[in-house]
Scaffold this motif. Structure first.
Motif, PDB file in Angstrom:
ATOM      1  N   ARG A  30     -19.887 -48.175 -22.529  1.00 39.58           N
ATOM      2  CA  ARG A  30     -21.137 -48.377 -23.245  1.00 39.58           C
ATOM      3  C   ARG A  30     -21.579 -47.565 -24.084  1.00 39.58           C
ATOM      4  N   ILE A  31     -21.546 -46.182 -24.086  1.00 36.67           N
ATOM      5  CA  ILE A  31     -22.275 -45.194 -25.044  1.00 36.67           C
ATOM      6  C   ILE A  31     -21.122 -45.151 -26.326  1.00 36.67           C
ATOM      7  N   ALA A  32     -19.749 -45.106 -25.838  1.00 41.43           N
ATOM      8  CA  ALA A  32     -18.919 -45.242 -27.052  1.00 41.43           C
ATOM      9  C   ALA A  32     -18.760 -46.370 -27.756  1.00 41.43           C
ATOM     10  N   GLU A  33     -19.079 -47.595 -27.355  1.00 42.39           N
ATOM     11  CA  GLU A  33     -19.492 -48.527 -27.888  1.00 42.39           C
ATOM     12  C   GLU A  33     -20.615 -48.566 -28.905  1.00 42.39           C
ATOM     13  N   VAL A  34     -21.680 -48.102 -28.627  1.00 41.50           N
ATOM     14  CA  VAL A  34     -22.693 -47.892 -29.357  1.00 41.50           C
ATOM     15  C   VAL A  34     -22.617 -46.916 -30.435  1.00 41.50           C
ATOM     16  N   VAL A  35     -21.760 -45.852 -30.044  1.00 44.04           N
ATOM     17  CA  VAL A  35     -21.389 -44.598 -31.088  1.00 44.04           C
ATOM     18  C   VAL A  35     -20.492 -45.365 -32.188  1.00 44.04           C
ATOM     19  N   ASP A  36     -19.766 -46.332 -32.115  1.00 44.31           N
ATOM     20  CA  ASP A  36     -18.924 -47.122 -32.993  1.00 44.31           C
ATOM     21  C   ASP A  36     -19.849 -48.251 -33.699  1.00 44.31           C
ATOM     22  N   LYS A  37     -20.717 -48.873 -33.055  1.00 44.05           N
ATOM     23  CA  LYS A  37     -21.526 -50.162 -33.430  1.00 44.05           C
ATOM     24  C   LYS A  37     -22.608 -49.530 -34.486  1.00 44.05           C
ATOM     25  N   VAL A  38     -23.228 -48.529 -34.147  1.00 43.05           N
ATOM     26  CA  VAL A  38     -24.406 -48.103 -34.940  1.00 43.05           C
ATOM     27  C   VAL A  38     -24.051 -47.370 -36.177  1.00 43.05           C
ATOM     28  N   PRO A  39     -23.401 -46.285 -36.202  1.00 42.42           N
ATOM     29  CA  PRO A  39     -22.868 -45.343 -37.332  1.00 42.42           C
ATOM     30  C   PRO A  39     -21.977 -46.280 -38.161  1.00 42.42           C
ATOM     31  N   GLY A  40     -20.796 -46.884 -37.340  1.00 43.14           N
ATOM     32  CA  GLY A  40     -19.789 -47.508 -38.036  1.00 43.14           C
ATOM     33  C   GLY A  40     -18.442 -47.592 -37.317  1.00 43.14           C
ATOM     34  N   ASP A  41     -17.689 -48.432 -37.335  1.00 41.84           N
ATOM     35  CA  ASP A  41     -16.290 -48.574 -36.755  1.00 41.84           C
ATOM     36  C   ASP A  41     -15.828 -47.027 -36.983  1.00 41.84           C
ATOM     37  N   GLY A  42     -14.972 -46.542 -35.916  1.00 38.78           N
ATOM     38  CA  GLY A  42     -14.450 -45.298 -36.046  1.00 38.78           C
ATOM     39  C   GLY A  42     -15.134 -44.114 -35.797  1.00 38.78           C
ATOM     40  N   THR A  43     -16.486 -44.175 -35.532  1.00 45.49           N
ATOM     41  CA  THR A  43     -17.284 -43.174 -35.307  1.00 45.49           C
ATOM     42  C   THR A  43     -16.702 -42.195 -34.335  1.00 45.49           C
ATOM     43  N   ARG A  44     -16.562 -43.049 -33.172  1.00 41.95           N
ATOM     44  CA  ARG A  44     -16.203 -42.007 -32.037  1.00 41.95           C
ATOM     45  C   ARG A  44     -15.004 -41.304 -32.195  1.00 41.95           C
ATOM     46  N   GLU A  45     -14.215 -41.507 -33.024  1.00 43.30           N
ATOM     47  CA  GLU A  45     -12.967 -40.532 -33.558  1.00 43.30           C
ATOM     48  C   GLU A  45     -13.362 -39.196 -34.212  1.00 43.30           C
ATOM     49  N   CYS A  46     -15.016 -39.349 -34.665  1.00 41.33           N
ATOM     50  CA  CYS A  46     -15.310 -37.995 -35.563  1.00 41.33           C
ATOM     51  C   CYS A  46     -16.490 -37.325 -34.670  1.00 41.33           C
ATOM     52  N   VAL A  47     -16.089 -37.304 -33.129  1.00 43.32           N
ATOM     53  CA  VAL A  47     -17.048 -36.678 -32.396  1.00 43.32           C
ATOM     54  C   VAL A  47     -16.322 -35.446 -32.116  1.00 43.32           C
ATOM     55  N   VAL A  48     -17.037 -34.103 -32.081  1.00 43.43           N
ATOM     56  CA  VAL A  48     -16.602 -32.875 -31.818  1.00 43.43           C
ATOM     57  C   VAL A  48     -17.370 -32.349 -30.549  1.00 43.43           C
ATOM     58  N   LEU A  49     -16.630 -31.715 -29.653  1.00 40.62           N
ATOM     59  CA  LEU A  49     -17.117 -31.182 -28.460  1.00 40.62           C
ATOM     60  C   LEU A  49     -18.117 -29.590 -28.772  1.00 40.62           C
ATOM     61  N   MET A  50     -18.973 -29.453 -28.389  1.00 40.40           N
ATOM     62  CA  MET A  50     -19.600 -28.013 -28.712  1.00 40.40           C
ATOM     63  C   MET A  50     -20.152 -27.974 -27.265  1.00 40.40           C
ATOM     64  N   ASP A  51     -19.467 -26.573 -26.896  1.00 38.56           N
ATOM     65  CA  ASP A  51     -19.876 -25.968 -25.568  1.00 38.56           C
ATOM     66  C   ASP A  51     -21.190 -26.237 -25.195  1.00 38.56           C
ATOM     67  N   HIS A  52     -21.596 -26.506 -23.907  1.00 38.60           N
ATOM     68  CA  HIS A  52     -23.098 -26.660 -23.369  1.00 38.60           C
ATOM     69  C   HIS A  52     -23.624 -25.259 -23.508  1.00 38.60           C
ATOM     70  N   TYR A  53     -25.005 -25.303 -23.743  1.00 38.33           N
ATOM     71  CA  TYR A  53     -25.811 -23.955 -23.890  1.00 38.33           C
ATOM     72  C   TYR A  53     -25.947 -23.308 -22.488  1.00 38.33           C
ATOM     73  N   THR A  54     -25.422 -23.811 -21.398  1.00 37.78           N
ATOM     74  CA  THR A  54     -25.591 -23.159 -20.132  1.00 37.78           C
ATOM     75  C   THR A  54     -24.410 -22.506 -19.930  1.00 37.78           C
ATOM     76  N   LEU A  55     -23.463 -22.510 -20.702  1.00 41.96           N
ATOM     77  CA  LEU A  55     -22.167 -21.678 -20.392  1.00 41.96           C
ATOM     78  C   LEU A  55     -22.140 -20.378 -21.011  1.00 41.96           C
ATOM     79  N   GLY A  56     -21.409 -19.457 -20.495  1.00 48.71           N
ATOM     80  CA  GLY A  56     -21.405 -18.229 -20.836  1.00 48.71           C
ATOM     81  C   GLY A  56     -22.769 -17.565 -20.778  1.00 48.71           C
ATOM     82  N   ASN A  57     -23.320 -16.830 -21.739  1.00 50.83           N
ATOM     83  CA  ASN A  57     -24.621 -16.201 -21.569  1.00 50.83           C
ATOM     84  C   ASN A  57     -25.732 -16.930 -21.804  1.00 50.83           C
ATOM     85  N   GLY A  58     -25.713 -18.255 -22.297  1.00 55.15           N
ATOM     86  CA  GLY A  58     -26.505 -18.892 -22.529  1.00 55.15           C
ATOM     87  C   GLY A  58     -27.790 -18.560 -23.578  1.00 55.15           C
TER      88      GLY A  58
END
Length: 78
Positions: A30-58
């Motif tokens: 459901r979320i991936a479908e919205v990611v593609d629908k709202v900004p435009g087709d193919g947007t889910r391919e442009c998602v990059v991962l950022m480490d969560h702030y609680t990892l490491g020293n925070g």
């Protein structure tokens, strides 16, 4: 995408779960479908991962370094 010359925006997912939901790596699409629908087709391919702030020293330094790494990844792929 109209304001970006037809180019899909880069979305930064904070944490692995947010990344998986946004890219469709999970069974629930459901979320991936919205990611593609709202900004435009193919947007889910442009998602990059950022480490969560609680990892490491925070710390703010750690969060800034993680965001900088995500931005570097996007810039180096273009």
């Amino acid at each position: 995408m109209n304001g970006a010359g037809g180019q899909a925006p880069v979305l930064v997912a904070t944490g692995k779960q947010a990344f998986d939901w946004s890219t469709g790596a999970r069974k629930d699409q459901r979320i991936a479908e919205v990611v593609d629908k709202v900004p435009g087709d193919g947007t889910r391919e442009c998602v990059v991962l950022m480490d969560h702030y609680t990892l490491g020293n925070g710390s703010n330094v750690g969060r800034a370094a993680s965001l900088h790494g995500a931005m570097d990844k996007v810039l180096n792929e273009k």
